[in-house]
Write a protein that holds these residues in place. Sequence first.
Motif, PDB file in Angstrom:
ATOM      1  N   LYS A   1     -75.230 -83.812 -37.847  1.00 54.80           N
ATOM      2  CA  LYS A   1     -74.641 -83.938 -36.607  1.00 54.80           C
ATOM      3  C   LYS A   1     -74.552 -82.484 -35.779  1.00 54.80           C
TER       4      LYS A   1
ATOM      5  N   ALA B   1     -75.088 -91.169 -35.716  1.00 56.80           N
ATOM      6  CA  ALA B   1     -74.182 -90.463 -34.825  1.00 56.80           C
ATOM      7  C   ALA B   1     -75.221 -89.124 -34.333  1.00 56.80           C
TER       8      ALA B   1
ATOM      9  N   LEU C   1     -69.861 -91.024 -31.599  1.00 54.50           N
ATOM     10  CA  LEU C   1     -69.675 -91.519 -32.588  1.00 54.50           C
ATOM     11  C   LEU C   1     -70.717 -92.488 -32.871  1.00 54.50           C
ATOM     12  N   ARG C   2     -71.030 -92.908 -34.261  1.00 52.90           N
ATOM     13  CA  ARG C   2     -71.872 -94.048 -34.367  1.00 52.90           C
ATOM     14  C   ARG C   2     -71.385 -95.515 -33.986  1.00 52.90           C
TER      15      ARG C   2
ATOM     16  N   ALA D   1     -67.600 -84.207 -33.029  1.00 49.56           N
ATOM     17  CA  ALA D   1     -68.225 -85.238 -33.947  1.00 49.56           C
ATOM     18  C   ALA D   1     -67.056 -85.590 -35.124  1.00 49.56           C
TER      19      ALA D   1
END
Length: 287
Positions: free
Chosen positions: A163, A123, A106-107, A140
């Motif tokens: 992603k 991310a 995750l970001r 994700a």
Amino acid sequence: MKTCELFRDHTVLSFEIFPPKPTSPEDTIYRTLDGLRDLHPDFISVTFGAGGGANNQKSLEIASAVKHQYGIESVAHLPGINLTRSEVLTMLEQMQQQGIENILALRGDVLPDTQPRGEFRHADELISFIREHGDFNILAACYPEGHTESPDTVTDLRNLKRKVDAGANQLVTQLFLDNRYFYEFREKAELVGIHVPIEAGIMPVTNKKQIERMVQLCGVHLPDKFMKVMNRYEHQPEALQDAGIAYAIDQIVDLITQGVDGIHLYTMNKPYVARRIYEAVHRLLYA
């Protein structure tokens, strides 16, 4: 086991739990796991401890216990916004040592008036880095109603494709309360070339504060049907909990009927709620 392999023969059911607060008793999370064990989820994901340091280690400890003590495959969350490459490398090494094969990359949340101190601003950057430094299965996040910071859903889908192209093997959605958003999102994802399993993230709403928090943090749309239920029972806590569970069950039954790849239940560390839902839908998962 890599959790992306679980989608081959049935609708996957997974749970999310979070580490207890530092002020909570040490065994709180294990009582939660004791209550979830016999529901036989395909995997349990463990969120990243807030505040860094010892809390991060607690998350890894719990993820390891899920796999080795409870015999359930685990997924460790890893938000990169406040982590350096060196710190991520250290955590990847620790995961490998503990046999953790699955990471939700995750970001992470950007805190107001706080400059992120990490080296991963998106991310997909973290996913690429993980892919280069270990044989992990990478999950994700995705957003059926669009990320709150994204200018439009087209941009959001392009970011999601980055992603997947960076190495994400499967996706799990943010919570939503109207299944139409999920179906539209799933169709658009297919059109842009996203062909990995997508689990629908479902959070049973059991109190009014949850609703307010969802709107504030996630921008989730509140359907009229949902609000009528919540408004009717908002001053009756037990009835509101039953209504929230029933709403989540209706969502899940509809999703399974429409061929969803999996259901990711945000348990909020409440085994009773998870059990009620499991008992209502588990036969459908293998039908």
